[in-house]
Design a protein around this motif. Sequence first.
Motif: not given
Length: 183
Positions: A33-52
């Motif tokens: 996973r590319p991570l940076s200490s200088r640049d922002p990070l866009h994160l997306v958490f996708k949920v399984n609709k059957n579980a929630v």
Amino acid sequence: MKQQTFSALNIHWKYRYCHGGTLRKSAKGRGARPLSSRDPLHLVFKVNKNAVKGGLRSPRNFALINRLIKKYSIRFFVKIEQFSVQTDHVHILARSATRAQMKSFLRVLAGQFAQVLTDTFASRSEGPRVWKYRPFSRVIKGYKPYLIVRDYIQLNELEVKGRSYSKTRLRGLCSEQLRELWQ
């Protein structure tokens, strides 16, 4: 020559700063996973609709995800610049001083939300998986891509609150529409 086949040089330039989500199904998203200490990070958490039940915008789940994001961003010194919770996914725009803090934040946030949501603490339930994919992340390089992601997250938040959806919503927004977006 043989060592170069195992290096990150073989990753297509388009996916160099991306990881997770549906990319994980192909060889493009299987590196570190590319991570940076200088640049922002866009994160997306996708949920399984059957579980929630009720989606993430139900009052209980919405309060839970907000509380967990705030709690663990403070604990791991991650600055949350913007976040938006939809019915089946969460967008987060975050920065961190070190890679280790961001890795810990990602791991703990996803794990704690899944455990609290499925009440794993009370009983060992073997239901459907909470997360549909691994969290998608993209390192935002440059100011213009940063503005695009920031406007995209804001637009998603307005759409979940009632703004009409259109497929061409991000192509050619004029300055008036951008001002309207942030009012």
